[in-house]
Design an enzyme around this catalytic site. Sequence first.
Site, PDB file in Angstrom:
ATOM      1  N   LYS A  38      -3.309  -7.657  -9.678  1.00 33.60           N
ATOM      2  CA  LYS A  38      -4.298  -7.887  -8.686  1.00 33.60           C
ATOM      3  C   LYS A  38      -5.628  -6.855  -8.866  1.00 33.60           C
ATOM      4  O   LYS A  38      -5.340  -5.784  -8.523  1.00 33.60           O
ATOM      5  CB  LYS A  38      -4.159  -7.982  -7.178  1.00 33.60           C
ATOM      6  CG  LYS A  38      -5.156  -8.270  -6.069  1.00 33.60           C
ATOM      7  CD  LYS A  38      -4.534  -8.111  -4.849  1.00 33.60           C
ATOM      8  CE  LYS A  38      -5.297  -7.242  -3.903  1.00 33.60           C
ATOM      9  NZ  LYS A  38      -6.702  -7.427  -3.492  1.00 33.60           N
ATOM     10  N   LYS A  81       0.918  -1.036   0.110  1.00 36.88           N
ATOM     11  CA  LYS A  81      -0.148  -0.073  -0.002  1.00 36.88           C
ATOM     12  C   LYS A  81       0.826   1.176  -0.058  1.00 36.88           C
ATOM     13  O   LYS A  81       0.492   2.229  -0.489  1.00 36.88           O
ATOM     14  CB  LYS A  81      -0.751   0.120   1.364  1.00 36.88           C
ATOM     15  CG  LYS A  81      -2.174  -0.881   0.767  1.00 36.88           C
ATOM     16  CD  LYS A  81      -3.235  -1.093   2.144  1.00 36.88           C
ATOM     17  CE  LYS A  81      -4.174  -1.905   1.902  1.00 36.88           C
ATOM     18  NZ  LYS A  81      -4.888  -2.246   3.005  1.00 36.88           N
ATOM     19  N   LYS A  88      -9.586  -2.318  -5.209  1.00 36.49           N
ATOM     20  CA  LYS A  88     -10.454  -0.834  -5.161  1.00 36.49           C
ATOM     21  C   LYS A  88      -9.507   0.319  -5.119  1.00 36.49           C
ATOM     22  O   LYS A  88      -9.686   1.302  -5.799  1.00 36.49           O
ATOM     23  CB  LYS A  88     -11.463  -0.938  -3.739  1.00 36.49           C
ATOM     24  CG  LYS A  88     -12.655  -1.638  -3.949  1.00 36.49           C
ATOM     25  CD  LYS A  88     -13.198  -1.357  -2.728  1.00 36.49           C
ATOM     26  CE  LYS A  88     -13.901  -2.929  -2.213  1.00 36.49           C
ATOM     27  NZ  LYS A  88     -12.966  -3.252  -0.916  1.00 36.49           N
TER      28      LYS A  88
END
Length: 321
Positions: free
Chosen positions: A190, A111, A193
Amino acid sequence: MRTLSGIQPSGTLHLGNYFGSIKPNLELSYTSNQSYFFIADLHSLTTLQDAVALRMAREAIILDYLACGFDPEKSVLYYQSQIPEHTELMWILSTVTPMGLLERAVSYKDKVEKGIKANAGLFSYPVLMAADILLYDANIVPVGRDQKQHVEMARDIAMKFNNTFGETLTVPEPKIREDSAVVPGTDGQKMSKSYGNTIPLFGDEKVIKKAIMAIVTDSKGVEESKDSDTCTIYKLHRLFLSKEEGKKLADRYKAGGLGYGDAKKMLFDACMDHFAPMRRKREELMKKSAFVLEVLREGNQKAQKTASLTMERVRKAVGLR
Ligand code: ADP
Ligand code: TRP
């Protein structure tokens, strides 16, 4: 056997969520003694800081679950934030969680690499997730491969707690579905969202079509032979097909004569056909808000009961009683 699964309301649900989480979890729930499904709204706050968007996403996911086949007679559905024990247990677990364990979290590193600003909540995300799982004595936690490490961390944390304070918590196991473990997004990575590469599950047909038409492919012409194993359109289409149908389609790719444009149209049709009954059910549910609220009220009540019992055990074990 008790299964548990959570999903973050940080945006519109997509095919990755459906095949990697919702579908296998619902299937498992029909045969397990009890299944807990919750909306991980506290987790969402680590990346979504927009009250209106969060509220809308939470409500939409409840409808999505019910439309996809959630059975309120058999399973429990609730908002994580409605059960204060999640955060209480998280704190206690954080005191037995080694820093090194969190520093090894791949999802956190991913992230941050993708440009998401790290806050302390994002770093301690796996501890809250461990609390979500351990609070309900879940044995089996079905997740996509991306979440496997988080469930393993919950195992480690449970064992560490039990070693420190005596047998108190049930040690959970991840369950990964290999055939749909990682659903690719329109860019081949992948589907997520947070990566802007999703194909939505419900919503406007035009938006779904546009997303499918934007799937990135190589530049092979219609007549050329294509490799289905590396083709994102195929990898997505296969999710809607039986093994045999999947093989037949792979043969068509190999034989040449199937252009990517047509392959995308076929994928779009398969997607619309598959979700047509669920779309209809979702439309009906939108008119039945009293029923939906009742499902949530009952879910919260049942979850609260289980969470209170576990938390009382934990408080006693650590010396807070
Ligand atoms: P997102 O990455 O879109 O934010 P979440 O992290 O909220 O999705 O994931 C919710 C559930 O859906 C998890 O169990 C996760 O493993 C599963 N999931 C999400 N994306 C995928 C994917 N691309 N393939 C398989 N499973 C996925
Ligand atoms: N971290 C999970 C995800 O992003 C969502 C989640 C939160 C979860 N708590 C959980 C999944 C507990 C399973 C069990 O997908």
